[in-house]
Design a protein around this motif. Sequence first.
Motif, PDB file in Angstrom:
ATOM      1  N   MET B 359       4.906  -0.822  -3.619  1.00 35.30           N
ATOM      2  CA  MET B 359       5.026   0.622  -3.825  1.00 35.30           C
ATOM      3  C   MET B 359       6.386   1.060  -3.306  1.00 35.30           C
ATOM      4  SD  MET B 359       1.843   0.889  -1.387  1.00 35.30           S
ATOM      5  CE  MET B 359       1.470  -0.855  -1.402  1.00 35.30           C
ATOM      6  N   ARG B 360       6.883   2.131  -3.884  1.00 32.15           N
ATOM      7  CA  ARG B 360       8.171   2.692  -3.479  1.00 32.15           C
ATOM      8  C   ARG B 360       7.861   3.992  -2.750  1.00 32.15           C
ATOM      9  NH1 ARG B 360      12.757   1.191  -7.496  1.00 32.15           N
ATOM     10  NH2 ARG B 360      12.393  -0.712  -6.323  1.00 32.15           N
ATOM     11  N   ALA B 361       8.314   4.061  -1.485  1.00 34.44           N
ATOM     12  CA  ALA B 361       7.932   5.233  -0.676  1.00 34.44           C
ATOM     13  C   ALA B 361       9.168   5.849  -0.025  1.00 34.44           C
ATOM     14  CB  ALA B 361       6.939   4.814   0.398  1.00 34.44           C
ATOM     15  N   TYR B 362       9.068   7.128   0.264  1.00 37.02           N
ATOM     16  CA  TYR B 362      10.139   7.782   1.007  1.00 37.02           C
ATOM     17  C   TYR B 362      10.095   7.296   2.443  1.00 37.02           C
ATOM     18  CZ  TYR B 362      10.939  10.620  -3.033  1.00 37.02           C
ATOM     19  OH  TYR B 362      11.243  11.017  -4.305  1.00 37.02           O
ATOM     20  N   ASP B 363      11.265   7.043   2.996  1.00 36.31           N
ATOM     21  CA  ASP B 363      11.383   6.464   4.333  1.00 36.31           C
ATOM     22  C   ASP B 363      11.182   7.548   5.388  1.00 36.31           C
ATOM     23  OD1 ASP B 363      11.836   4.617   6.282  1.00 36.31           O
ATOM     24  OD2 ASP B 363      14.026   4.696   6.136  1.00 36.31           O
ATOM     25  N   ARG B 364       9.939   7.979   5.542  1.00 38.51           N
ATOM     26  CA  ARG B 364       9.663   9.027   6.526  1.00 38.51           C
ATOM     27  C   ARG B 364       8.392   8.688   7.316  1.00 38.51           C
ATOM     28  NH1 ARG B 364       7.816  13.107   1.706  1.00 38.51           N
ATOM     29  NH2 ARG B 364      10.001  13.127   1.148  1.00 38.51           N
ATOM     30  N   GLY B 366       4.776   8.335   8.979  1.00 45.40           N
ATOM     31  CA  GLY B 366       3.419   8.580   8.516  1.00 45.40           C
ATOM     32  C   GLY B 366       3.077   7.966   7.159  1.00 45.40           C
ATOM     33  N   VAL B 367       4.106   7.509   6.431  1.00 41.56           N
ATOM     34  CA  VAL B 367       3.830   6.971   5.095  1.00 41.56           C
ATOM     35  C   VAL B 367       2.914   5.749   5.197  1.00 41.56           C
ATOM     36  CG1 VAL B 367       4.838   5.924   3.058  1.00 41.56           C
ATOM     37  CG2 VAL B 367       6.041   7.771   4.217  1.00 41.56           C
ATOM     38  N   LEU B 368       3.319   4.841   6.071  1.00 38.32           N
ATOM     39  CA  LEU B 368       2.569   3.596   6.204  1.00 38.32           C
ATOM     40  C   LEU B 368       1.154   3.871   6.713  1.00 38.32           C
ATOM     41  CD1 LEU B 368       3.492   0.819   5.439  1.00 38.32           C
ATOM     42  CD2 LEU B 368       4.069   0.386   7.825  1.00 38.32           C
ATOM     43  N   ALA B 369       1.042   4.849   7.594  1.00 39.45           N
ATOM     44  CA  ALA B 369      -0.285   5.208   8.116  1.00 39.45           C
ATOM     45  C   ALA B 369      -1.179   5.715   6.992  1.00 39.45           C
ATOM     46  CB  ALA B 369      -0.145   6.262   9.213  1.00 39.45           C
ATOM     47  N   ASP B 370      -0.606   6.536   6.092  1.00 37.97           N
ATOM     48  CA  ASP B 370      -1.391   7.053   4.962  1.00 37.97           C
ATOM     49  C   ASP B 370      -1.884   5.921   4.066  1.00 37.97           C
ATOM     50  OD1 ASP B 370      -0.953   9.606   5.848  1.00 37.97           O
ATOM     51  OD2 ASP B 370       0.715  10.034   4.471  1.00 37.97           O
ATOM     52  N   ILE B 371      -0.942   5.019   3.774  1.00 44.31           N
ATOM     53  CA  ILE B 371      -1.283   3.921   2.845  1.00 44.31           C
ATOM     54  C   ILE B 371      -2.334   3.000   3.460  1.00 44.31           C
ATOM     55  CG2 ILE B 371      -0.368   1.864   1.685  1.00 44.31           C
ATOM     56  CD1 ILE B 371       2.334   3.417   1.476  1.00 44.31           C
ATOM     57  N   ILE B 380     -10.268  -2.789   2.193  1.00 49.82           N
ATOM     58  CA  ILE B 380      -9.267  -3.784   1.782  1.00 49.82           C
ATOM     59  C   ILE B 380      -8.429  -4.153   3.001  1.00 49.82           C
ATOM     60  CG2 ILE B 380      -7.240  -4.195   0.322  1.00 49.82           C
ATOM     61  CD1 ILE B 380      -8.419  -1.950  -1.535  1.00 49.82           C
ATOM     62  N   SER B 381      -8.417  -5.427   3.381  1.00 51.82           N
ATOM     63  CA  SER B 381      -7.622  -5.783   4.555  1.00 51.82           C
ATOM     64  C   SER B 381      -6.341  -6.490   4.142  1.00 51.82           C
ATOM     65  CB  SER B 381      -8.442  -6.606   5.551  1.00 51.82           C
ATOM     66  OG  SER B 381      -8.745  -7.846   5.007  1.00 51.82           O
ATOM     67  N   ILE B 382      -5.316  -6.281   4.976  1.00 50.33           N
ATOM     68  CA  ILE B 382      -3.957  -6.704   4.639  1.00 50.33           C
ATOM     69  C   ILE B 382      -3.648  -8.045   5.286  1.00 50.33           C
ATOM     70  CG2 ILE B 382      -1.500  -6.089   4.883  1.00 50.33           C
ATOM     71  CD1 ILE B 382      -2.504  -3.140   4.966  1.00 50.33           C
ATOM     72  N   ASP B 383      -3.094  -8.961   4.482  1.00 49.78           N
ATOM     73  CA  ASP B 383      -2.794 -10.313   4.934  1.00 49.78           C
ATOM     74  C   ASP B 383      -1.326 -10.429   5.352  1.00 49.78           C
ATOM     75  OD1 ASP B 383      -3.116 -13.086   5.308  1.00 49.78           O
ATOM     76  OD2 ASP B 383      -2.367 -13.470   3.287  1.00 49.78           O
ATOM     77  N   ALA B 384      -0.443  -9.743   4.670  1.00 46.96           N
ATOM     78  CA  ALA B 384       0.991  -9.801   4.989  1.00 46.96           C
ATOM     79  C   ALA B 384       1.656  -8.556   4.431  1.00 46.96           C
ATOM     80  CB  ALA B 384       1.614 -11.051   4.378  1.00 46.96           C
ATOM     81  N   MET B 385       2.790  -8.188   5.011  1.00 47.80           N
ATOM     82  CA  MET B 385       3.500  -6.992   4.562  1.00 47.80           C
ATOM     83  C   MET B 385       4.995  -7.158   4.769  1.00 47.80           C
ATOM     84  SD  MET B 385       3.042  -3.069   5.784  1.00 47.80           S
ATOM     85  CE  MET B 385       4.730  -2.998   6.352  1.00 47.80           C
TER      86      MET B 385
END
Lengths: 437, 437
Positions: B359-364, B366-371, B380-385
Amino acid sequence: MKPINVGLLGLGTVGGGTLTVLRRNAREITRRAGREIRVTMAAVRNVERARQQYGGQGLVITDDGGAVVNHPDIDIVVELIGGLEPARTLVLQAIANGKHVVTANKALIAKHGNEIFAAAQDKGIMVAFEAAVGGGIPIIKAIREGLTANRIEWVAGIINGTTNFILSEMRDKGLPFDQVLAEAQRLGYAEADPTFDIEGIDAAHKLTILSAIAFGIPMQFDKAYTEGISKLTKEDIRYAEELGYRIKLLGITKRTDQGIELRVHPTLIPARRLIANVEGVMNAVLVKGDAVGATLYYGRGAGAEPTASAVVADLVDVTRMATADPENRVPHLAFQPDALSNEPILPMGEVRTSYYLRMRAYDRPGVLADITRILADLGISIDAMIQKEPLEGQEQVDIIMLTHDTLEKHVLAAIERIEALASVSGPVVKLRLEHLG
Amino acid sequence: MKPINVGLLGLGTVGGGTLTVLRRNAREITRRAGREIRVTMAAVRNVERARQQYGGQGLVITDDGGAVVNHPDIDIVVELIGGLEPARTLVLQAIANGKHVVTANKALIAKHGNEIFAAAQDKGIMVAFEAAVGGGIPIIKAIREGLTANRIEWVAGIINGTTNFILSEMRDKGLPFDQVLAEAQRLGYAEADPTFDIEGIDAAHKLTILSAIAFGIPMQFDKAYTEGISKLTKEDIRYAEELGYRIKLLGITKRTDQGIELRVHPTLIPARRLIANVEGVMNAVLVKGDAVGATLYYGRGAGAEPTASAVVADLVDVTRMATADPENRVPHLAFQPDALSNEPILPMGEVRTSYYLRMRAYDRPGVLADITRILADLGISIDAMIQKEPLEGQEQVDIIMLTHDTLEKHVLAAIERIEALASVSGPVVKLRLEHLG
């Protein structure tokens, strides 16, 4: 023993390849099958051109497919026209006439296989379709006969060469999809209208067939999920790479408690897996069975002779299975007992291959000249060389040479002379090298 | 249809595996073979122990191999004792009694195959030996039936798992041969007396068999050149690596104008070749045919169930071929027409796999927290980022996530919510990920 008469429908790329292989390897194939398999009729669109290219050797060429499937002397009909019609009608007519059928037509089998097999079953006829999936790779035989002990858990395959070529090029060269597709079209790896390949439809046809034979379900092409590679970006290929994955267009069919998955889509797979390293137009199918574990089958998935390889294997199979006598079973040593050959096994001195030679030499002038002179005198040419720095406090250095192909006896003679040099200490290590190209 | 009665000679690793697979997959195998294949007798050394482990289900256990091969109710004898005697005598006796034979015994076939096949030929009996080479990989079938169209040019294989494990470990860990051998013995990959494996004798038995079926020559084990890996140093493995090669113990048989090469020895092969990347105890065989080109077959070369997979495939084959009626041919869809299953094809929403999401997100803030909140809410659990730095002058960053296995419908729901976030621009790219483990 009475020859088997084959009628070809189509003499295009695969048809021509089939005729060529049957003619070129006639002796080898007869030694295996126990009887001659000969093409006596072929139906083509352009009779004149086909006569010029393939005429002679008793081959009757016609533009009437019906004449082939209805001819009383034809034992096996090979359908290589492609597409749904008139292929379907001709195949059903051949079956109605009691003729066995061999086909390379994945669309026909995926869409009309259920109808065709039912008709074949009624007439006690065989319809063989090894060439429909994975070109020359005997993947149908592997799953259908080689893995009969197993409850198959899943099958995952790179079963479309065009898309694998495009993905390999996008990754290697960092190029966008459109540019690589144009290159593939120029090279003849992609068709003018590439939709069937790049949108995954061709792969879905093949996957439908693999799923049916893996799980014992009818062909259900209309339920296959199909997603191609045309929207894939080079950025995603690069990000996947950074995370340790390759993107391949996979056909995946899997047995779950809820039902069977049947899906074609671009897929990230760990880069260390063998199948992730299948590049260019090559195909590979991974089959997971409960007893055998994972097995992989790899080879050319398309092209005249690879596909012909599968067509002819089917012809031999049908020939064997259609006749009930024990003489027509698969021979123990692949060739009929009275057709074994007495070719000699070569002594090692006469074997020709490449060599890795490691010698430990004193680090003084002229050593390398002495060694290379000995090799040159014996006609051994050097492909690559490393001379290591001497280790701290040591007088000797390791010299490693790779040779081009040469006779082992020459290498042995060279080693004897090199070991006799005062500047070389200890034995020369000799390992053989094969390019397997 | 009348069941096929099988008598086992030996209930050790492979014998036990064969019984286990036949019992566990009885339904699947019957659906394929068209009739039940059941083990009714077994000859073992320790009757008491075998009764405890495998007794019941009508299995007669004896310590007399002769009682099995002479029993009138036994249709197929499976020889899994290993070694030359009494295996040879029992197999010949079974043949004399008109019983088909299945064996996993490579030494027996390589050394006494010519005698055994001649006896079988006289009696119209089949002797099947898929399990003798490459464990569960159907390599005999591939060469003998799948590639019948081809003039085989050469075969090159990693056909001994013990030595491939040792070479993989020596390379990976930079350890010397002796130390890795000791580790392999501790893990059960190498025997207390490892000579057969490490000196290449086991590989030479298998290569002798491959050569015979590839070229149609008699078994000539005594003419095979055999060189093992016990003298190989870690230095040579490292130097080969520097030059772009891997060292594998290969069995190579090649047709030349002068005769046939038949040799087992450590071999440098280009590191980019698929077969160079076959690691650990896995086996792989590369076969080059004039029509098909190079094909590769990969899988487990040893072990109870992989070997049993080949033994049972032979049992099904013999069952089919021994009966002349068309009902016993290989069924079109691998399973008998009246044994097809109606398991449903799953809709994509119900498919469970892992995902790559970009995904393309604005660098601000709280974005990652929302996602991640959206993903967590849907289980859905995350394996790598990876979150990439914003490019010069850009406000947006690429965020790439790999998920653990999850249902596709949950991923689709998550994507819909993520795309609705004001801080995310454009569509979310979704690719599926398979570990193929």
